[in-house]
Design a protein around this motif. Sequence first.
Motif, short mmCIF file in Angstrom:
data_model
loop_
_atom_site.label_atom_id
_atom_site.label_comp_id
_atom_site.label_asym_id
_atom_site.label_seq_id
_atom_site.Cartn_x
_atom_site.Cartn_y
_atom_site.Cartn_z
N GLU A 67 0.85 -1.20 0.00
CA GLU A 67 0.00 0.00 0.00
C GLU A 67 0.88 1.24 0.00
O GLU A 67 1.84 1.33 0.76
N HIS A 93 -3.71 8.24 0.74
CA HIS A 93 -3.68 6.78 0.77
C HIS A 93 -4.18 6.28 -0.59
O HIS A 93 -5.33 6.53 -0.95
N SER A 95 -5.47 3.66 -3.36
CA SER A 95 -6.24 2.41 -3.41
C SER A 95 -5.51 1.38 -4.26
O SER A 95 -4.53 1.70 -4.94
N SER A 96 -6.02 0.17 -4.27
CA SER A 96 -5.39 -0.90 -5.05
C SER A 96 -5.49 -0.65 -6.54
O SER A 96 -4.68 -1.16 -7.32
#
Length: 198
Positions: A67, A93, A95-96
């Motif tokens: 991540e 952050h 995301s995938s």
Amino acid sequence: MKKWIISFSLIVFIIGAAWVIYLKYPRTIDLELIGVKYQLGSEGAKSATEPATVVIKGKLHKSLKGERVFKGYITIVGEVIPVPKDQRKLAIHFSSDGWGVMNYPYGIFDKYGEQGSRAKPGIYQSHIIFANKDFRQVTLLLKTPDQQSEYENGDSQSVWNAENGKMLSAPATTREEALTLSNKLMREFLKLYGKPLQ
């Protein structure tokens, strides 16, 4: 035979330790990318692009699960945002499928009787960003005033449209280059739409 096992174990341990150190220690990002702003869709194809510069300064952290978290500053030169300058540090952050939201939590201080001051907390949601692994290629889904919705508490949220949304891609000098880069960086995300951006 015993020496071989010890040597092999030592090599595996060193490689594993190096990998953990590589992932745990953040990578410094300090870039200025020249790109273009443009609009999607058939109407956007007829309109002119606008040159744009994106300045990225911060640290990219990566967890053992892969991540990515960016902590720092992302500035579109010339853009004015309603967040105090000393509160513009981001924690994005990813995301995938590759996207992260540029949210600015902030507090504006005002007078509170004779007891000093208090903060009015808020969150300003700016753009959505896609970036390659070293941030040398980025594309942003731009929030524009007509795509912004306000909540009762003063927070705002952007609504972006794949049919006619505004974009910024860098590095790029033409709409065609910018679209190619956007489709590359947004490949996983665009599976939801079933077609590339146009």
